[in-house]
Design a protein around this motif. Structure first.
Motif, PDB file in Angstrom:
ATOM      1  N   ASP A   1     -34.460  70.314  96.421  1.00 17.57           N
ATOM      2  CA  ASP A   1     -35.894  70.555  96.311  1.00 17.57           C
ATOM      3  C   ASP A   1     -36.229  71.972  96.754  1.00 17.57           C
ATOM      4  OD1 ASP A   1     -38.534  68.692  96.009  1.00 17.57           O
ATOM      5  OD2 ASP A   1     -38.900  70.359  97.386  1.00 17.57           O
ATOM      6  N   ALA A   2     -37.242  72.532  96.097  1.00 17.59           N
ATOM      7  CA  ALA A   2     -37.646  73.909  96.401  1.00 17.59           C
ATOM      8  C   ALA A   2     -38.135  74.056  97.841  1.00 17.59           C
ATOM      9  CB  ALA A   2     -38.734  74.356  95.431  1.00 17.59           C
ATOM     10  N   ARG A   3     -38.565  72.934  98.459  1.00 14.87           N
ATOM     11  CA  ARG A   3     -39.080  72.991  99.834  1.00 14.87           C
ATOM     12  C   ARG A   3     -37.966  72.783 100.860  1.00 14.87           C
ATOM     13  NH1 ARG A   3     -43.111  68.325  97.928  1.00 14.87           N
ATOM     14  NH2 ARG A   3     -41.381  68.166  96.470  1.00 14.87           N
ATOM     15  N   GLY A   4     -36.759  73.262 100.578  1.00 14.67           N
ATOM     16  CA  GLY A   4     -35.621  72.932 101.424  1.00 14.67           C
ATOM     17  C   GLY A   4     -35.477  73.785 102.670  1.00 14.67           C
ATOM     18  N   ASP A   5     -34.715  73.248 103.635  1.00 15.80           N
ATOM     19  CA  ASP A   5     -34.398  73.978 104.861  1.00 15.80           C
ATOM     20  C   ASP A   5     -33.098  74.755 104.714  1.00 15.80           C
ATOM     21  OD1 ASP A   5     -36.588  72.704 106.255  1.00 15.80           O
ATOM     22  OD2 ASP A   5     -35.346  70.890 106.244  1.00 15.80           O
ATOM     23  N   PHE A   6     -32.304  74.416 103.723  1.00  8.99           N
ATOM     24  CA  PHE A   6     -31.007  75.047 103.557  1.00  8.99           C
ATOM     25  C   PHE A   6     -30.914  75.719 102.193  1.00  8.99           C
ATOM     26  CE2 PHE A   6     -30.457  71.576 106.520  1.00  8.99           C
ATOM     27  CZ  PHE A   6     -29.648  72.120 107.516  1.00  8.99           C
ATOM     28  N   ASP A   7     -30.271  76.869 102.153  1.00 12.93           N
ATOM     29  CA  ASP A   7     -29.948  77.558 100.904  1.00 12.93           C
ATOM     30  C   ASP A   7     -28.646  76.940 100.377  1.00 12.93           C
ATOM     31  OD1 ASP A   7     -28.601  79.391  99.147  1.00 12.93           O
ATOM     32  OD2 ASP A   7     -29.820  81.036  99.911  1.00 12.93           O
ATOM     33  N   LEU A   8     -28.668  76.494  99.145  1.00 10.18           N
ATOM     34  CA  LEU A   8     -27.484  75.837  98.570  1.00 10.18           C
ATOM     35  C   LEU A   8     -26.203  76.626  98.809  1.00 10.18           C
ATOM     36  CD1 LEU A   8     -26.228  73.587  96.687  1.00 10.18           C
ATOM     37  CD2 LEU A   8     -26.757  75.100  94.768  1.00 10.18           C
ATOM     38  N   PHE A   9     -26.318  77.940  98.700  1.00 14.29           N
ATOM     39  CA  PHE A   9     -25.109  78.760  98.765  1.00 14.29           C
ATOM     40  C   PHE A   9     -24.740  79.182 100.185  1.00 14.29           C
ATOM     41  CE2 PHE A   9     -27.018  79.582  94.515  1.00 14.29           C
ATOM     42  CZ  PHE A   9     -26.110  78.854  93.790  1.00 14.29           C
ATOM     43  N   GLU A  10     -25.574  78.770 101.141  1.00 11.57           N
ATOM     44  CA  GLU A  10     -25.290  79.089 102.553  1.00 11.57           C
ATOM     45  C   GLU A  10     -25.145  77.802 103.350  1.00 11.57           C
ATOM     46  OE1 GLU A  10     -25.026  82.228 103.245  1.00 11.57           O
ATOM     47  OE2 GLU A  10     -26.104  83.232 101.616  1.00 11.57           O
ATOM     48  N   ALA A  11     -25.098  76.679 102.659  1.00  7.42           N
ATOM     49  CA  ALA A  11     -25.142  75.394 103.366  1.00  7.42           C
ATOM     50  C   ALA A  11     -23.806  75.020 103.993  1.00  7.42           C
ATOM     51  CB  ALA A  11     -25.613  74.296 102.419  1.00  7.42           C
ATOM     52  N   GLY A  12     -22.755  75.723 103.607  1.00  7.47           N
ATOM     53  CA  GLY A  12     -21.439  75.600 104.242  1.00  7.47           C
ATOM     54  C   GLY A  12     -20.982  74.187 104.523  1.00  7.47           C
ATOM     55  N   ASP A  13     -20.830  73.868 105.806  1.00  5.27           N
ATOM     56  CA  ASP A  13     -20.244  72.596 106.234  1.00  5.27           C
ATOM     57  C   ASP A  13     -21.002  71.389 105.700  1.00  5.27           C
ATOM     58  OD1 ASP A  13     -18.458  74.095 107.566  1.00  5.27           O
ATOM     59  OD2 ASP A  13     -19.275  73.742 109.575  1.00  5.27           O
ATOM     60  N   LEU A  14     -22.308  71.574 105.548  1.00  3.45           N
ATOM     61  CA  LEU A  14     -23.135  70.479 105.048  1.00  3.45           C
ATOM     62  C   LEU A  14     -22.586  69.925 103.741  1.00  3.45           C
ATOM     63  CD1 LEU A  14     -25.848  69.106 105.766  1.00  3.45           C
ATOM     64  CD2 LEU A  14     -26.990  70.807 104.375  1.00  3.45           C
ATOM     65  N   LEU A  15     -22.047  70.818 102.907  1.00  2.00           N
ATOM     66  CA  LEU A  15     -21.577  70.405 101.589  1.00  2.00           C
ATOM     67  C   LEU A  15     -20.133  69.934 101.589  1.00  2.00           C
ATOM     68  CD1 LEU A  15     -23.141  73.118  99.246  1.00  2.00           C
ATOM     69  CD2 LEU A  15     -24.127  70.978 100.033  1.00  2.00           C
ATOM     70  N   ALA A  16     -19.431  70.200 102.696  1.00  2.00           N
ATOM     71  CA  ALA A  16     -18.012  69.843 102.713  1.00  2.00           C
ATOM     72  C   ALA A  16     -17.799  68.343 102.885  1.00  2.00           C
ATOM     73  CB  ALA A  16     -17.302  70.618 103.823  1.00  2.00           C
ATOM     74  N   ALA A  17     -18.840  67.642 103.351  1.00  2.00           N
ATOM     75  CA  ALA A  17     -18.728  66.184 103.512  1.00  2.00           C
ATOM     76  C   ALA A  17     -19.022  65.502 102.178  1.00  2.00           C
ATOM     77  CB  ALA A  17     -19.726  65.718 104.567  1.00  2.00           C
ATOM     78  N   PRO A  18     -18.475  64.320 101.968  1.00  2.00           N
ATOM     79  CA  PRO A  18     -18.847  63.541 100.772  1.00  2.00           C
ATOM     80  C   PRO A  18     -20.361  63.358 100.715  1.00  2.00           C
ATOM     81  CG  PRO A  18     -16.944  62.552 101.842  1.00  2.00           C
ATOM     82  CD  PRO A  18     -17.428  63.638 102.765  1.00  2.00           C
ATOM     83  N   SER A  19     -20.934  63.584  99.558  1.00  2.00           N
ATOM     84  CA  SER A  19     -22.402  63.652  99.471  1.00  2.00           C
ATOM     85  C   SER A  19     -22.979  62.894  98.283  1.00  2.00           C
ATOM     86  CB  SER A  19     -22.854  65.115  99.313  1.00  2.00           C
ATOM     87  OG  SER A  19     -22.407  65.896 100.391  1.00  2.00           O
ATOM     88  N   ALA A  20     -24.212  62.486  98.472  1.00  3.64           N
ATOM     89  CA  ALA A  20     -25.033  61.988  97.362  1.00  3.64           C
ATOM     90  C   ALA A  20     -26.222  62.927  97.221  1.00  3.64           C
ATOM     91  CB  ALA A  20     -25.511  60.569  97.656  1.00  3.64           C
ATOM     92  N   TRP A  21     -26.438  63.417  96.018  1.00  7.19           N
ATOM     93  CA  TRP A  21     -27.556  64.327  95.740  1.00  7.19           C
ATOM     94  C   TRP A  21     -28.729  63.555  95.165  1.00  7.19           C
ATOM     95  CZ3 TRP A  21     -28.506  69.300  96.907  1.00  7.19           C
ATOM     96  CH2 TRP A  21     -27.429  70.096  97.308  1.00  7.19           C
ATOM     97  N   LEU A  22     -29.887  63.706  95.780  1.00  8.98           N
ATOM     98  CA  LEU A  22     -31.123  63.167  95.199  1.00  8.98           C
ATOM     99  C   LEU A  22     -31.726  64.233  94.306  1.00  8.98           C
ATOM    100  CD1 LEU A  22     -32.869  61.472  98.290  1.00  8.98           C
ATOM    101  CD2 LEU A  22     -30.988  60.641  96.871  1.00  8.98           C
ATOM    102  N   LEU A  23     -31.894  63.899  93.043  1.00 15.07           N
ATOM    103  CA  LEU A  23     -32.379  64.868  92.050  1.00 15.07           C
ATOM    104  C   LEU A  23     -33.663  64.343  91.440  1.00 15.07           C
ATOM    105  CD1 LEU A  23     -28.819  65.335  90.590  1.00 15.07           C
ATOM    106  CD2 LEU A  23     -30.074  67.112  91.830  1.00 15.07           C
ATOM    107  N   GLY A  24     -34.668  65.182  91.360  1.00 17.56           N
ATOM    108  CA  GLY A  24     -36.005  64.744  90.944  1.00 17.56           C
ATOM    109  C   GLY A  24     -36.245  64.891  89.463  1.00 17.56           C
ATOM    110  N   ASN A  25     -37.506  64.947  89.076  1.00 15.85           N
ATOM    111  CA  ASN A  25     -37.800  65.128  87.657  1.00 15.85           C
ATOM    112  C   ASN A  25     -38.417  66.499  87.395  1.00 15.85           C
ATOM    113  OD1 ASN A  25     -40.646  65.054  87.684  1.00 15.85           O
ATOM    114  ND2 ASN A  25     -40.715  62.887  87.200  1.00 15.85           N
ATOM    115  N   GLU A  26     -38.429  66.813  86.095  1.00  9.52           N
ATOM    116  CA  GLU A  26     -38.798  68.149  85.653  1.00  9.52           C
ATOM    117  C   GLU A  26     -40.216  68.526  86.099  1.00  9.52           C
ATOM    118  OE1 GLU A  26     -36.878  70.281  84.294  1.00  9.52           O
ATOM    119  OE2 GLU A  26     -38.450  71.742  83.892  1.00  9.52           O
ATOM    120  N   ALA A  27     -41.142  67.580  85.984  1.00 12.33           N
ATOM    121  CA  ALA A  27     -42.543  67.930  86.196  1.00 12.33           C
ATOM    122  C   ALA A  27     -42.905  67.998  87.673  1.00 12.33           C
ATOM    123  CB  ALA A  27     -43.443  66.925  85.484  1.00 12.33           C
TER     124      ALA A  27
END
Lengths: 305, 305
Positions: free
Chosen positions: B235-261
């Motif tokens: 989400d655009a209102r995030g606390d983390f930058d996708l490309f700086e999220a480091g360790d956060l992404l190294a764990a097995p994850s489920a992504w919540l993805l929203g809709n276009e509008a």
């Protein structure tokens, strides 16, 4: 696809259209309150104005009048903000005026022609406008001189080769914008940049960066190379893994991106300095071309930064 | 949208349909050569079979008969390869038979019912099949038990919340597949997974990984968390930058993805362990949701690897 009409609406255009007497009597309505208070609401679905605007769904009318439609609040907002000198008219329904009063206000501040229209008038002009529509003049970012200007100082460029699906083309323009690309080249053989679906899918990005048209793919490649950019082709038959390409991506680059059905034409692969593939970790044969474009452009943007 | 018909084609279905006498005389044609030599070409556009297949464009018919359409060579090829036990019928035109003989051959090898049809018959069954069509049984990957099975050992999952645009939903399923995701959850309030546009946009990925439906978003989040996955909201209102999220992404994850509008619903942000944003380097407000999904899922896949 516009339904066939018994006459060409363009033929109805008259310079005195704006002075034509408005329909009076019960059909006349004005806005009661808010930023557009006192403004008359356009309610005549049979006016030449409505026919002229609706006609811009057709390529022939766009070419003839050198103007196109921007449908939906996001696109119109960006047109008003970033290309106001090209915005000829802005139309909002009463409901949209309330919800998107900032668009109305910005159009007023910029001295643009802004109009409040009834729901049926909006529906007659466009079915995809969500209450907010603009008519915008085509600019002249076409041909080799426009291309040279767009490439001055560029560090990241997307070159769309035979982009034939308008939704994908618009989404790629939007992805290029998000990734901070300096220009998009929509090479000859691609969809028209001002067709309604391209404009909608670009979500306003069409007004954020130069989108150069009217250039053959090989001329585009010559130009980006002359501008000092490395030419990278995104294709499943690549020699490099996008995520292992390292130094290759650290240089200013132009990405050649193909179409959904056929990827890049074989001659495009020969024109590139390197062919780069997105690894597929699952069973999919490939990614959607716009998703692939986002991955390539962002990976480059990250490597250059 | 299927045109309204004066009768419900489903009502025409009879068990003896296959035994109905074929139209003889000048309309009977057989294949002269190639892998399907000697096979009769189905030419009767008015047959109950054609009505039945075409009817699957309607949701009510899909629900009633628990089967759906797969249109186009790529989707049909993947269905025949990866879910042949669910493929009820495969249809190819003569032209498609020549171009995609491997589909015919694989269908034969798998003992599937494969039929050669005339162009008009194909056109009557589907206008988006490019000559290759299959009717496939719905599977039962719906509800909490199916979800639990799909999540066993999962390390990367996409959860689509209120995915309402079928093209984007299908493209996200395809992106999840390409990124090596173990499952997709199409949470309640999303488009139907078997609607024709979703199936087309998924380009066969629907047959590559479990696509679980019929689960509410909060139940889906509970289930993925119980399966040991970190819950990330894109989400655009995030606390983390996708490309700086480091360790956060190294764990097995489920992504919540929203809709276009509308992006993710506000309650979804509250359900996540972290809200992550894709940085925008240009002037775009955001990325197309399917392009965003590809970036998030690939960045996770790279971090886990």
């Amino acid at each position: 696809m516009s339904p066939s009409t018994p006459f060409d609406p363009d033929e109805l255009l008259r310079d005195d259209e704006e002075q034509a007497p408005a329909v009076r009597g019960p059909r006349r309505r004005t806005i009661g309150e808010g930023p557009a208070a006192g403004r008359e609401i356009l309610t005549n679905t049979a006016s030449t104005r409505v026919a002229r605007v609706a006609g811009l769904a057709r390529r022939s009318a766009r070419s003839k009048h050198r103007r196109f439609l921007v449908e939906g609040p996001q696109g119109v907002r960006e047109a008003v903000r970033f290309s106001q000198e090209r915005v000829l008219d802005v139309y909002l329904t009463e409901v949209a005026l309330e919800r998107h009063s900032e668009i109305w206000q910005e159009a007023q501040d910029a001295g643009l022609y802004a109009h409040v229209v009834s729901g049926p008038v909006m529906e007659a002009m466009s079915r995809d406008a969500q209450g907010v529509l603009a008519v915008v003049a085509m600019d002249e970012a076409t041909g080799s001189e426009a291309l040279a200007r767009a490439l001055e100082g560029a560090r990241l460029v997307a070159v769309l080769a035979e982009a034939q699906d308008p939704g994908n083309a618009g989404t790629m323009i939007r992805a290029a914008d998000a990734a901070g690309a300096d220009a998009v080249i929509l090479a000859r053989g691609s969809v028209e940049a001002t067709s309604p679906k391209v404009v909608r899918a670009s979500a306003g990005s069409l007004f954020h960066l130069p989108v150069v048209t009217g250039v053959a793919l090989d001329d585009a490649v010559d130009a980006v190379r002359a501008a000092g950019l490395t030419v990278l082709a995104a294709d499943a038959r690549g020699d490099f893994d996008l995520f292992e390409a390292g130094d290759l991506l650290a240089a200013p680059s132009a990405w050649l991106l193909g179409n959904e059905a056929h990827g890049l034409p074989p001659e495009a692969l020969g024109l590139a300095d390197a062919v780069v593939s997105i690894p597929v970790y699952g069973k999919a044969e490939s990614l959607n071309v716009a998703a692939a474009a986002a991955l390539c452009l962002y990976t480059s943007a990250r490597a250059v930064r």
